[in-house]
Design an enzyme around this catalytic site. Sequence first.
Site, PDB file in Angstrom:
ATOM      1  N   GLY A  46      25.989  46.329  47.479  1.00 21.97           N
ATOM      2  CA  GLY A  46      25.050  46.190  48.586  1.00 21.97           C
ATOM      3  C   GLY A  46      25.590  46.898  49.808  1.00 21.97           C
ATOM      4  N   CYS A  93      33.203  42.386  50.946  1.00 25.13           N
ATOM      5  CA  CYS A  93      32.349  43.206  51.804  1.00 25.13           C
ATOM      6  C   CYS A  93      33.039  44.541  52.025  1.00 25.13           C
ATOM      7  CB  CYS A  93      32.145  42.490  53.135  1.00 25.13           C
ATOM      8  SG  CYS A  93      31.114  43.412  54.301  1.00 25.13           S
TER       9      CYS A  93
HETATM   10 NI    NI Z   1      29.018  43.204  53.472  1.00 24.82          NI
END
Ligand code: NI
Length: 171
Positions: A46, A93
């Site tokens: 993502g 992330c």
């Molecule tokens: Ni992220």
Amino acid sequence: MIYRVVKYGDPVLETRAADIMSFDTPELHQLVADMFGTMYAHKGVGLAAPQIGLSQRLTVIDCSAGQDETQKVVLINPEIVHREGQQVGEEGCLSIPGFREDVKRTMKVTVRARNAAGESVELTAEGLLSRAIQHETDHLNGVLFLNHLSLLKRDLIRRKIRKLAKAGEWE
Ligand code: NI
């Protein structure tokens, strides 16, 4: 083009991003293609526009990491309109490389958004895709997975990152 991914510490990551107002432009289609390219180049599932320094409500997701064209998701100006259940799982992330922690999320979400052509899309997802939708939608609100951790854990990670930055290893 492959964009540089902005790292934790840059204020753009903690700023609420602006709605996208014009759709179906060559620029927007190119941006979406480049965001997928950037995400694949960094081996992510993502990527949200603020992570390439662009404070706009656009995110791309592909839980197959480029293996299955049908799993590509583009969410513009997304709104999570339904939440159900609970799940806990490890999250990372691209803007906080090297750190992974368990994060509590909703098991099932329904999200409403637009695609690059400006069409309304609605998607209901569970498990990993649901987690990715929540993580990426958070990015558009200036929220990082760190914000879902205990203060103690968050502080520990912040301190480690500060150390890395001091050593010039957090560029
Ligand atoms: Ni992220």
